[in-house]
Write a protein that holds these residues in place. Sequence first.
Motif, PDB file in Angstrom:
ATOM      1  N   THR A  82      88.850  16.117   0.815  1.00  0.00           N
ATOM      2  CA  THR A  82      89.470  15.078  -0.475  1.00  0.00           C
ATOM      3  C   THR A  82      90.129  13.981   0.418  1.00  0.00           C
ATOM      4  OG1 THR A  82      91.065  16.656  -0.963  1.00  0.00           O
ATOM      5  CG2 THR A  82      88.897  16.559  -2.122  1.00  0.00           C
ATOM      6  N   VAL A  83      90.742  14.221   1.782  1.00  0.00           N
ATOM      7  CA  VAL A  83      91.622  13.424   2.256  1.00  0.00           C
ATOM      8  C   VAL A  83      90.890  12.185   2.862  1.00  0.00           C
ATOM      9  CG1 VAL A  83      92.939  12.968   4.502  1.00  0.00           C
ATOM     10  CG2 VAL A  83      93.301  15.332   3.188  1.00  0.00           C
ATOM     11  N   THR A  84      91.051  10.932   2.266  1.00  0.00           N
ATOM     12  CA  THR A  84      90.533   9.640   2.568  1.00  0.00           C
ATOM     13  C   THR A  84      91.341   8.863   3.493  1.00  0.00           C
ATOM     14  OG1 THR A  84      91.361   8.550   0.694  1.00  0.00           O
ATOM     15  CG2 THR A  84      89.310   9.691   0.222  1.00  0.00           C
ATOM     16  N   GLU A  85      92.763   9.166   3.353  1.00  0.00           N
ATOM     17  CA  GLU A  85      93.520   8.393   4.324  1.00  0.00           C
ATOM     18  C   GLU A  85      94.435   9.303   5.380  1.00  0.00           C
ATOM     19  OE1 GLU A  85      98.002   6.574   3.908  1.00  0.00           O
ATOM     20  OE2 GLU A  85      96.743   6.358   2.117  1.00  0.00           O
ATOM     21  N   LEU A  86      94.103   9.050   6.638  1.00  0.00           N
ATOM     22  CA  LEU A  86      94.886   9.820   7.729  1.00  0.00           C
ATOM     23  C   LEU A  86      94.866   9.046   9.042  1.00  0.00           C
ATOM     24  CD1 LEU A  86      95.268  12.874   8.876  1.00  0.00           C
ATOM     25  CD2 LEU A  86      93.034  12.988   9.849  1.00  0.00           C
ATOM     26  N   ASN A  87      96.049   8.508   9.238  1.00  0.00           N
ATOM     27  CA  ASN A  87      96.506   7.567  10.317  1.00  0.00           C
ATOM     28  C   ASN A  87      97.656   8.104  11.037  1.00  0.00           C
ATOM     29  OD1 ASN A  87      96.593   5.367  11.957  1.00  0.00           O
ATOM     30  ND2 ASN A  87      96.919   4.069  10.371  1.00  0.00           N
ATOM     31  N   CYS A  88      97.409   8.934  12.371  1.00  0.00           N
ATOM     32  CA  CYS A  88      98.259   9.062  13.380  1.00  0.00           C
ATOM     33  C   CYS A  88      99.018  10.271  12.485  1.00  0.00           C
ATOM     34  CB  CYS A  88      99.099   8.003  13.568  1.00  0.00           C
ATOM     35  SG  CYS A  88      98.285   6.780  14.510  1.00  0.00           S
ATOM     36  N   ALA A  89      98.617  11.142  11.709  1.00  0.00           N
ATOM     37  CA  ALA A  89      99.407  12.093  10.821  1.00  0.00           C
ATOM     38  C   ALA A  89      99.848  12.945  11.747  1.00  0.00           C
ATOM     39  CB  ALA A  89      98.410  12.438   9.659  1.00  0.00           C
ATOM     40  N   VAL A  90      99.197  13.677  12.604  1.00  0.00           N
ATOM     41  CA  VAL A  90      99.734  14.670  13.449  1.00  0.00           C
ATOM     42  C   VAL A  90     100.048  14.335  14.650  1.00  0.00           C
ATOM     43  CG1 VAL A  90      98.881  16.931  14.373  1.00  0.00           C
ATOM     44  CG2 VAL A  90      97.885  16.144  12.028  1.00  0.00           C
ATOM     45  N   ILE A 113      93.495  11.154  14.776  1.00  0.00           N
ATOM     46  CA  ILE A 113      93.619  12.535  14.192  1.00  0.00           C
ATOM     47  C   ILE A 113      94.614  13.057  14.661  1.00  0.00           C
ATOM     48  CG2 ILE A 113      92.555  14.773  13.858  1.00  0.00           C
ATOM     49  CD1 ILE A 113      89.879  13.463  14.226  1.00  0.00           C
ATOM     50  N   ALA A 114      94.845  13.125  16.094  1.00  0.00           N
ATOM     51  CA  ALA A 114      96.198  13.739  16.679  1.00  0.00           C
ATOM     52  C   ALA A 114      96.599  13.254  17.752  1.00  0.00           C
ATOM     53  CB  ALA A 114      95.856  15.243  16.954  1.00  0.00           C
ATOM     54  N   SER A 115      97.839  13.243  18.223  1.00  0.00           N
ATOM     55  CA  SER A 115      98.303  12.577  19.619  1.00  0.00           C
ATOM     56  C   SER A 115      99.363  13.541  20.016  1.00  0.00           C
ATOM     57  CB  SER A 115      98.797  11.190  19.028  1.00  0.00           C
ATOM     58  OG  SER A 115      99.930  11.285  18.340  1.00  0.00           O
TER      59      SER A 115
END
Length: 170
Positions: A82-90, A113-115
């Motif tokens: 259901t996640v539609t917004e994911l920007n540099c979150a992890v 997704i991850a950095s």
Amino acid sequence: PSSLNGLFTVKDGTVTIGQNAFANCTEISEIILPLSVKTIESYAFSGCENLLALTLHEGITAIQEYAIYKCNSLTELTIPSTVTELNCAVSNCSNLKKIVISDNSTLSLDGSIASYCDSLETVIIGTGVSEFPINTLYECSSLKYIIIRGNITKMDYSAFWNTPSDRKFL
């Protein structure tokens, strides 16, 4: 609330985990979110160094920038469909080994997704994700496997910036 420790259950009815809500709660080991949560704001779990478990349930729609930052004991994370917004979150989760994006995702990536997750070895991309933008996986030096369950129609030339060249796509 940096004095929190052990297990913490967020109150039912909470819709947003606010910016810096659990910042530097270094002794908290598990956070249980109610089904009412829809948004996790920037730096919400920043510096939760001993966080072992964070269950993100179906219904969450947004995980904002650096929401999961320096959670150094977290080893696995599943992003709900259901996640539609994911920007540099992890970012900067030194022991994170696996990220799963659930099947039937409506996620449109607008960044990584991850950095800087140095131990990240496996990323599973569920069906529904169709594009990998610039820096999708950025500076993840241990990345070995990218498992793609759907059809990728567009991949930026630098989608996997500074990840090992011997990584395998499955």
